[in-house]
Write a protein that holds these residues in place. Structure first.
Motif, PDB file in Angstrom:
ATOM      1  N   MET A  16       0.831  -1.209   0.000  1.00 49.07           N
ATOM      2  CA  MET A  16       0.000   0.000   0.000  1.00 49.07           C
ATOM      3  C   MET A  16       0.869   1.264   0.000  1.00 49.07           C
ATOM      4  SD  MET A  16      -3.219   0.684   2.481  1.00 49.07           S
ATOM      5  CE  MET A  16      -4.623   1.537   1.801  1.00 49.07           C
ATOM      6  N   GLU A  17       1.964   1.248   0.775  1.00 47.47           N
ATOM      7  CA  GLU A  17       2.851   2.421   0.823  1.00 47.47           C
ATOM      8  C   GLU A  17       3.554   2.606  -0.529  1.00 47.47           C
ATOM      9  OE1 GLU A  17       2.781   4.407   3.355  1.00 47.47           O
ATOM     10  OE2 GLU A  17       1.895   3.142   4.897  1.00 47.47           O
ATOM     11  N   LEU A  18       3.939   1.491  -1.154  1.00 42.23           N
ATOM     12  CA  LEU A  18       4.570   1.599  -2.482  1.00 42.23           C
ATOM     13  C   LEU A  18       3.544   2.085  -3.501  1.00 42.23           C
ATOM     14  CD1 LEU A  18       6.814  -1.606  -2.483  1.00 42.23           C
ATOM     15  CD2 LEU A  18       7.572   0.756  -2.264  1.00 42.23           C
ATOM     16  N   GLY A  19       2.293   1.679  -3.329  1.00 40.49           N
ATOM     17  CA  GLY A  19       1.209   2.164  -4.192  1.00 40.49           C
ATOM     18  C   GLY A  19       1.032   3.670  -4.012  1.00 40.49           C
ATOM     19  N   ALA A  20       1.156   4.138  -2.767  1.00 39.72           N
ATOM     20  CA  ALA A  20       1.046   5.578  -2.492  1.00 39.72           C
ATOM     21  C   ALA A  20       2.222   6.316  -3.140  1.00 39.72           C
ATOM     22  CB  ALA A  20       1.018   5.834  -0.990  1.00 39.72           C
ATOM     23  N   PHE A  21       3.415   5.717  -3.062  1.00 37.48           N
ATOM     24  CA  PHE A  21       4.597   6.300  -3.731  1.00 37.48           C
ATOM     25  C   PHE A  21       4.300   6.496  -5.216  1.00 37.48           C
ATOM     26  CE2 PHE A  21       8.224   5.169  -6.473  1.00 37.48           C
ATOM     27  CZ  PHE A  21       9.075   6.233  -6.205  1.00 37.48           C
ATOM     28  N   TYR A  22       3.753   5.466  -5.829  1.00 39.43           N
ATOM     29  CA  TYR A  22       3.443   5.474  -7.257  1.00 39.43           C
ATOM     30  C   TYR A  22       2.392   6.548  -7.590  1.00 39.43           C
ATOM     31  CZ  TYR A  22       4.710   2.304 -11.064  1.00 39.43           C
ATOM     32  OH  TYR A  22       5.273   1.743 -12.167  1.00 39.43           O
ATOM     33  N   TYR A  24       1.579   9.351  -5.827  1.00 40.19           N
ATOM     34  CA  TYR A  24       2.101  10.721  -5.694  1.00 40.19           C
ATOM     35  C   TYR A  24       3.104  11.041  -6.801  1.00 40.19           C
ATOM     36  CZ  TYR A  24      -0.162  11.684  -1.194  1.00 40.19           C
ATOM     37  OH  TYR A  24      -1.090  11.930  -0.206  1.00 40.19           O
ATOM     38  N   LEU A  25       3.889  10.036  -7.196  1.00 38.08           N
ATOM     39  CA  LEU A  25       4.858  10.288  -8.271  1.00 38.08           C
ATOM     40  C   LEU A  25       4.133  10.539  -9.601  1.00 38.08           C
ATOM     41  CD1 LEU A  25       7.936  10.479  -8.585  1.00 38.08           C
ATOM     42  CD2 LEU A  25       7.916   8.117  -9.392  1.00 38.08           C
ATOM     43  N   SER A  26       3.027   9.830  -9.800  1.00 37.74           N
ATOM     44  CA  SER A  26       2.238  10.037 -11.009  1.00 37.74           C
ATOM     45  C   SER A  26       1.627  11.440 -11.005  1.00 37.74           C
ATOM     46  CB  SER A  26       1.138   8.959 -11.085  1.00 37.74           C
ATOM     47  OG  SER A  26       0.457   9.057 -12.296  1.00 37.74           O
ATOM     48  N   ALA A  29       4.361  13.854 -11.971  1.00 35.30           N
ATOM     49  CA  ALA A  29       4.596  13.850 -13.422  1.00 35.30           C
ATOM     50  C   ALA A  29       3.496  14.634 -14.138  1.00 35.30           C
ATOM     51  CB  ALA A  29       4.641  12.406 -13.938  1.00 35.30           C
ATOM     52  N   HIS A  30       2.261  14.479 -13.655  1.00 39.70           N
ATOM     53  CA  HIS A  30       1.129  15.202 -14.248  1.00 39.70           C
ATOM     54  C   HIS A  30       1.314  16.715 -14.080  1.00 39.70           C
ATOM     55  CE1 HIS A  30      -3.083  16.429 -14.857  1.00 39.70           C
ATOM     56  NE2 HIS A  30      -2.955  17.098 -13.736  1.00 39.70           N
ATOM     57  N   PHE A  31       1.692  17.146 -12.875  1.00 34.44           N
ATOM     58  CA  PHE A  31       1.878  18.589 -12.624  1.00 34.44           C
ATOM     59  C   PHE A  31       3.075  19.134 -13.402  1.00 34.44           C
ATOM     60  CE2 PHE A  31      -0.413  17.776  -8.420  1.00 34.44           C
ATOM     61  CZ  PHE A  31      -1.587  18.383  -8.846  1.00 34.44           C
ATOM     62  N   GLU A  32       4.111  18.317 -13.493  1.00 35.92           N
ATOM     63  CA  GLU A  32       5.307  18.722 -14.253  1.00 35.92           C
ATOM     64  C   GLU A  32       4.902  19.029 -15.706  1.00 35.92           C
ATOM     65  OE1 GLU A  32       8.500  18.665 -12.714  1.00 35.92           O
ATOM     66  OE2 GLU A  32       9.299  19.563 -14.545  1.00 35.92           O
ATOM     67  N   ALA A  33       4.108  18.111 -16.282  1.00 33.33           N
ATOM     68  CA  ALA A  33       3.670  18.289 -17.669  1.00 33.33           C
ATOM     69  C   ALA A  33       2.779  19.512 -17.819  1.00 33.33           C
ATOM     70  CB  ALA A  33       2.939  17.029 -18.137  1.00 33.33           C
ATOM     71  N   ASP A  34       2.135  19.886 -16.704  1.00 32.72           N
ATOM     72  CA  ASP A  34       1.203  21.014 -16.720  1.00 32.72           C
ATOM     73  C   ASP A  34       1.895  22.344 -16.413  1.00 32.72           C
ATOM     74  OD1 ASP A  34      -1.384  20.752 -17.410  1.00 32.72           O
ATOM     75  OD2 ASP A  34      -2.205  20.855 -15.373  1.00 32.72           O
ATOM     76  N   GLY A  35       3.189  22.289 -16.134  1.00 35.01           N
ATOM     77  CA  GLY A  35       3.938  23.510 -15.820  1.00 35.01           C
ATOM     78  C   GLY A  35       3.741  24.017 -14.403  1.00 35.01           C
ATOM     79  N   LEU A  36       3.156  23.185 -13.534  1.00 35.62           N
ATOM     80  CA  LEU A  36       2.975  23.592 -12.134  1.00 35.62           C
ATOM     81  C   LEU A  36       4.116  22.993 -11.305  1.00 35.62           C
ATOM     82  CD1 LEU A  36      -0.915  23.190 -11.894  1.00 35.62           C
ATOM     83  CD2 LEU A  36       0.360  25.341 -11.698  1.00 35.62           C
ATOM     84  N   LYS A  37       5.260  23.669 -11.348  1.00 36.38           N
ATOM     85  CA  LYS A  37       6.493  23.135 -10.751  1.00 36.38           C
ATOM     86  C   LYS A  37       6.385  22.969  -9.233  1.00 36.38           C
ATOM     87  CE  LYS A  37       9.231  23.298 -14.497  1.00 36.38           C
ATOM     88  NZ  LYS A  37       9.761  22.107 -15.110  1.00 36.38           N
ATOM     89  N   GLY A  38       5.679  23.880  -8.585  1.00 42.92           N
ATOM     90  CA  GLY A  38       5.542  23.784  -7.120  1.00 42.92           C
ATOM     91  C   GLY A  38       4.700  22.577  -6.729  1.00 42.92           C
ATOM     92  N   PHE A  39       3.590  22.397  -7.407  1.00 44.15           N
ATOM     93  CA  PHE A  39       2.733  21.216  -7.140  1.00 44.15           C
ATOM     94  C   PHE A  39       3.535  19.941  -7.417  1.00 44.15           C
ATOM     95  CE2 PHE A  39      -0.595  24.394  -7.502  1.00 44.15           C
ATOM     96  CZ  PHE A  39      -1.570  23.952  -6.641  1.00 44.15           C
ATOM     97  N   SER A  40       4.322  19.999  -8.491  1.00 46.72           N
ATOM     98  CA  SER A  40       5.117  18.836  -8.854  1.00 46.72           C
ATOM     99  C   SER A  40       6.163  18.531  -7.777  1.00 46.72           C
ATOM    100  CB  SER A  40       5.797  19.086 -10.207  1.00 46.72           C
ATOM    101  OG  SER A  40       6.639  18.011 -10.505  1.00 46.72           O
ATOM    102  N   PRO A  75      -1.435  -0.042 -11.366  1.00 41.62           N
ATOM    103  CA  PRO A  75      -1.057   1.180 -12.111  1.00 41.62           C
ATOM    104  C   PRO A  75      -1.793   2.399 -11.541  1.00 41.62           C
ATOM    105  CG  PRO A  75      -1.920  -0.525 -13.585  1.00 41.62           C
ATOM    106  CD  PRO A  75      -2.158  -0.996 -12.188  1.00 41.62           C
ATOM    107  N   PRO A  76      -1.074   3.506 -11.390  1.00 46.18           N
ATOM    108  CA  PRO A  76      -1.741   4.693 -10.827  1.00 46.18           C
ATOM    109  C   PRO A  76      -2.521   5.448 -11.891  1.00 46.18           C
ATOM    110  CG  PRO A  76       0.542   5.200 -11.286  1.00 46.18           C
ATOM    111  CD  PRO A  76       0.345   3.760 -11.696  1.00 46.18           C
TER     112      PRO A  76
END
Ligand code: OFO
Length: 174
Positions: A16-22, A24-26, A29-40, A75-76
């Protein structure tokens, strides 16, 4: 030594913790693609914390002469309609983790496994903080709504938070 029931439940919690890691990391990546660097940065930092949680459990199972058995991670989700939708998902996930930790404590009590019960107290306390910080972000996002300047201010605030927490984590590790 761990009994089988407790060992299985701890292994499920690692998953479950590794699933949470996945998850939050997803989000990162979504925020990074959206240009929201702080959220990312914030969600990426949180992903790293989830990995720390998983490894705490991993080490504990070994300290108790148990066997860690890793299983598939689901998959997240990869996209969210808005930062608010992502943080609402995060809260939902944290509430599920809290319920799972509480069930683990109940099991440790039933099995009279005092060492596991004591170890889990850290997670019980951590979940109070985890839910609180996500709720705080949700409240701010609701106030900002679609107002772009507000969203960018929040993006900056989250970047600062991620930086400060990152330094704290490094300090603790030294
Ligand atoms: Fe965000 O939760 Fe782990 O334990």
């Amino acid at each position: 030594m761990l009994n089988e029931k407790v060992q299985n439940a701890l292994n499920e919690q690692i998953n479950m913790e590794l699933g949470a890691f996945y998850t939050y990391l997803s989000m990162a990546a979504h925020f990074e693609a959206d240009g929201l660097k702080g959220f990312s940065a914030w969600t990426r930092h949180h992903a790293e914390e989830e990995m720390v949680h998983a490894m705490k459990l991993y080490d504990f199972v070994h300290h108790r002469r148990g066997r860690v058995l890793l299983t598939a991670i689901a998959p997240p989700k990869t996209d969210w309609q808005s930062p608010l939708a992502a943080f609402e998902d995060a809260l939902h996930h944290e509430e599920k983790v809290t319920a799972a930790i509480n069930a683990l404590v109940d099991l440790a009590r039933t099995e009279r496994d005092h060492a596991t019960e004591s170890f889990l107290q850290w997670f019980v306390d951590e979940q109070v903080e985890e839910e609180e910080i996500v709720v705080d972000a949700i409240q701010k996002l609701k106030r900002v709504q679609d107002f772009a300047p507000g969203l960018y201010m929040l993006d900056r605030e989250l970047a600062e938070q991620a930086g400060a927490e990152g330094e704290e984590t490094e300090g603790e590790a030294e």
